[in-house]
Design a protein around this motif. Structure first.
Motif, PDB file in Angstrom:
ATOM      1  N   ALA A   1      24.991   6.376  17.299  1.00  0.00           N
ATOM      2  CA  ALA A   1      26.246   6.775  16.662  1.00  0.00           C
ATOM      3  C   ALA A   1      27.200   5.587  16.631  1.00  0.00           C
ATOM      4  N   VAL A   2      27.973   5.503  15.550  1.00  0.00           N
ATOM      5  CA  VAL A   2      28.964   4.428  15.395  1.00  0.00           C
ATOM      6  C   VAL A   2      30.281   5.053  14.973  1.00  0.00           C
ATOM      7  N   ARG A   3      31.342   4.713  15.703  1.00  0.00           N
ATOM      8  CA  ARG A   3      32.683   5.204  15.386  1.00  0.00           C
ATOM      9  C   ARG A   3      33.603   4.007  15.152  1.00  0.00           C
ATOM     10  N   ILE A   4      34.298   4.048  14.031  1.00  0.00           N
ATOM     11  CA  ILE A   4      35.162   2.924  13.646  1.00  0.00           C
ATOM     12  C   ILE A   4      36.556   3.454  13.329  1.00  0.00           C
ATOM     13  N   ASP A   5      37.563   2.787  13.874  1.00  0.00           N
ATOM     14  CA  ASP A   5      38.961   3.091  13.573  1.00  0.00           C
ATOM     15  C   ASP A   5      39.619   1.778  13.143  1.00  0.00           C
ATOM     16  N   HIS A   6      39.937   1.686  11.845  1.00  0.00           N
ATOM     17  CA  HIS A   6      40.378   0.403  11.289  1.00  0.00           C
ATOM     18  C   HIS A   6      41.588   0.613  10.386  1.00  0.00           C
ATOM     19  N   ARG A   7      42.258  -0.483  10.081  1.00  0.00           N
ATOM     20  CA  ARG A   7      43.402  -0.441   9.162  1.00  0.00           C
ATOM     21  C   ARG A   7      43.707  -1.864   8.674  1.00  0.00           C
TER      22      ARG A   7
ATOM     23  N   GLN B   1      37.254 -10.578  10.967  1.00  0.00           N
ATOM     24  CA  GLN B   1      38.113 -11.702  10.622  1.00  0.00           C
ATOM     25  C   GLN B   1      39.530 -11.191  10.345  1.00  0.00           C
ATOM     26  N   LEU B   2      40.497 -11.794  10.996  1.00  0.00           N
ATOM     27  CA  LEU B   2      41.901 -11.431  10.823  1.00  0.00           C
ATOM     28  C   LEU B   2      42.636 -12.634  10.244  1.00  0.00           C
ATOM     29  N   ASP B   3      43.190 -12.469   9.036  1.00  0.00           N
ATOM     30  CA  ASP B   3      43.918 -13.539   8.354  1.00  0.00           C
ATOM     31  C   ASP B   3      45.381 -13.166   8.200  1.00  0.00           C
TER      32      ASP B   3
ATOM     33  N   SER C   1      46.996  -9.248  18.403  1.00  0.00           N
ATOM     34  CA  SER C   1      46.123  -8.186  17.890  1.00  0.00           C
ATOM     35  C   SER C   1      44.779  -8.266  18.601  1.00  0.00           C
ATOM     36  N   ARG C   2      44.068  -7.148  18.600  1.00  0.00           N
ATOM     37  CA  ARG C   2      42.765  -7.161  19.274  1.00  0.00           C
ATOM     38  C   ARG C   2      41.796  -6.196  18.599  1.00  0.00           C
ATOM     39  N   LEU C   3      40.530  -6.488  18.790  1.00  0.00           N
ATOM     40  CA  LEU C   3      39.469  -5.616  18.331  1.00  0.00           C
ATOM     41  C   LEU C   3      38.742  -5.093  19.561  1.00  0.00           C
ATOM     42  N   GLU C   4      38.793  -3.784  19.758  1.00  0.00           N
ATOM     43  CA  GLU C   4      38.154  -3.170  20.915  1.00  0.00           C
ATOM     44  C   GLU C   4      36.729  -2.755  20.528  1.00  0.00           C
ATOM     45  N   VAL C   5      35.750  -3.258  21.252  1.00  0.00           N
ATOM     46  CA  VAL C   5      34.343  -2.953  21.001  1.00  0.00           C
ATOM     47  C   VAL C   5      33.726  -2.453  22.299  1.00  0.00           C
ATOM     48  N   ALA C   6      33.156  -1.252  22.266  1.00  0.00           N
ATOM     49  CA  ALA C   6      32.564  -0.686  23.482  1.00  0.00           C
ATOM     50  C   ALA C   6      31.383   0.194  23.100  1.00  0.00           C
ATOM     51  N   GLU C   7      30.353   0.169  23.946  1.00  0.00           N
ATOM     52  CA  GLU C   7      29.199   1.038  23.753  1.00  0.00           C
ATOM     53  C   GLU C   7      29.027   1.912  24.988  1.00  0.00           C
ATOM     54  N   THR C   8      28.985   3.227  24.771  1.00  0.00           N
ATOM     55  CA  THR C   8      28.843   4.183  25.864  1.00  0.00           C
ATOM     56  C   THR C   8      27.813   5.238  25.488  1.00  0.00           C
ATOM     57  N   ASN C   9      26.768   5.333  26.298  1.00  0.00           N
ATOM     58  CA  ASN C   9      25.739   6.362  26.083  1.00  0.00           C
ATOM     59  C   ASN C   9      25.205   6.374  24.652  1.00  0.00           C
ATOM     60  N   GLY C  10      24.945   5.200  24.104  1.00  0.00           N
ATOM     61  CA  GLY C  10      24.363   5.110  22.775  1.00  0.00           C
ATOM     62  C   GLY C  10      25.344   5.219  21.628  1.00  0.00           C
ATOM     63  N   THR C  11      26.648   5.288  21.934  1.00  0.00           N
ATOM     64  CA  THR C  11      27.677   5.355  20.891  1.00  0.00           C
ATOM     65  C   THR C  11      28.478   4.059  20.874  1.00  0.00           C
ATOM     66  N   LEU C  12      28.480   3.385  19.742  1.00  0.00           N
ATOM     67  CA  LEU C  12      29.250   2.159  19.566  1.00  0.00           C
ATOM     68  C   LEU C  12      30.604   2.517  18.963  1.00  0.00           C
ATOM     69  N   GLU C  13      31.683   2.096  19.624  1.00  0.00           N
ATOM     70  CA  GLU C  13      33.035   2.356  19.139  1.00  0.00           C
ATOM     71  C   GLU C  13      33.742   1.031  18.879  1.00  0.00           C
TER      72      GLU C  13
ATOM     73  N   ARG D   1      37.475  -0.458  17.357  1.00  0.00           N
ATOM     74  CA  ARG D   1      38.844  -0.065  17.003  1.00  0.00           C
ATOM     75  C   ARG D   1      39.712  -1.308  16.861  1.00  0.00           C
ATOM     76  N   PHE D   2      40.355  -1.431  15.715  1.00  0.00           N
ATOM     77  CA  PHE D   2      41.298  -2.530  15.503  1.00  0.00           C
ATOM     78  C   PHE D   2      42.688  -2.088  15.925  1.00  0.00           C
ATOM     79  N   VAL D   3      43.280  -2.863  16.827  1.00  0.00           N
ATOM     80  CA  VAL D   3      44.621  -2.557  17.333  1.00  0.00           C
ATOM     81  C   VAL D   3      45.554  -3.696  16.931  1.00  0.00           C
ATOM     82  N   PRO D   4      46.338  -3.517  15.858  1.00  0.00           N
ATOM     83  CA  PRO D   4      47.248  -4.589  15.447  1.00  0.00           C
ATOM     84  C   PRO D   4      48.382  -4.762  16.444  1.00  0.00           C
ATOM     85  N   ALA D   5      48.890  -5.966  16.508  1.00  0.00           N
ATOM     86  CA  ALA D   5      50.015  -6.241  17.396  1.00  0.00           C
ATOM     87  C   ALA D   5      51.219  -5.403  16.983  1.00  0.00           C
TER      88      ALA D   5
END
Length: 206
Positions: A54-60, A78-80, A95-107, A109-113
Motif C-alpha cells: 500500500a502507498v499513501r501520499i499527501d502532497h500539495r 524536487q522543491l523549487d 520544508s520537509r518530505l516525510e517518508v515512512a514504511e510501516t507494516n508494508g505501507t509506504l507513506e 507526506r510533503f510538509v511545507p514550511a
C-alpha cells in the motif's frame, strides 16, 4: 507551338527561395534559452521496498506522478523556489518530505514550511495556509514541489494532491485519488478507481 514550362520553373524557383529563406531563418534565429535555475532548490530520492502493498501520499503545491512498474522501484522529490532569495532559501530549508514504511505501507507526506503567503508554480496565487485572504505582497516566492514514484503495480494507492497535476498509470490494484485544483490523468488501470478533483479536468483510460 506550346509555351515553355514557365510555371514549373517558377514553382521550382519558388521552392528554392522558400528553402533558402527557411535555412536563413534557422541560421539567424536566436538559440532557445535553457530554463533558469531556481533561486533555491532541494532534491531528495530513495528506494521503495518491493514488498510494499500500500502507498499513501499527501502532497500539495505541485505535480505528482505515480507509475506502477515491475522493477526499479523508487521515489524522487524536487522543491523549487523563485523570488526573494532569502525567503526562497528559508522555505526550502524549513520544508520537509516525510517518508515512512510501516507494516508494508509506504507513506509520503510533503510538509511545507509555515508561511503567511504561498503561491504555487510560477504564477498562480493561492489562499494563505492560515486564513482565507489573498496575498499581494511583493515579497512572494513561487514554490513548486514535484514528486515522482515508481512502485509495484499491485499496490493499493491512496493519493491526495492540492494545486498540482496528478498522474497515475500502470496499476492492477485499486486507486483512491482525492485532488483539488488538480488535473487528474489515470491510464492503464485494471483495478477499481475512485477519483475526485475540483476546478480541473479528470480523465480515466483503461
Amino acid at each position: 507551338r506550346p509555351l515553355p514550362p514557365l510555371k514549373t520553373r517558377s514553382s521550382a524557383l519558388g521552392l528554392a527561395a522558400s528553402a533558402f529563406s527557411l535555412m536563413l531563418g534557422l541560421a539567424t534565429a536566436p538559440a532557445r534559452r535553457a530554463a533558469p535555475e531556481p533561486d533555491a532548490r532541494r532534491v531528495l530520492e530513495g528506494k521503495v521496498n518491493p514488498a510494499v502493498h500500500a502507498v499513501r501520499i499527501d502532497h500539495r503545491l505541485g505535480p505528482v506522478t505515480v507509475t506502477g512498474v515491475d522493477q526499479d522501484f523508487g521515489w524522487h522529490w524536487q522543491l523549487d523556489c523563485n523570488g526573494d532569495k532569502a525567503s526562497a532559501e528559508s522555505f526550502v530549508r524549513d520544508s520537509r518530505l516525510e517518508v515512512a514504511e510501516t507494516n508494508g505501507t509506504l507513506e509520503i507526506r510533503f510538509v511545507p514550511a509555515p508561511d503567511q503567503s504561498i503561491r504555487a508554480g510560477t504564477g498562480t496565487r493561492l489562499l494563505r495556509l492560515l486564513g482565507l485572504s489573498w496575498s499581494n505582497s511583493n515579497n512572494d516566492v513561487s514554490r513548486q514541489s514535484t514528486l515522482e514514484l515508481r512502485v509495484p503495480r499491485t499496490v493499493i494507492l491512496e493519493l491526495k494532491n492540492r494545486f498540482g497535476a496528478t498522474k497515475a498509470a500502470g496499476f492492477r490494484g485499486p486507486l483512491n485519488l482525492d485532488c483539488e485544483h488538480s488535473n487528474v490523468d489515470i491510464a492503464d488501470i485494471a483495478g477499481a478507481v475512485t477519483a475526485t478533483t475540483s476546478f480541473s479536468r479528470l480523465r480515466v483510460e483503461r
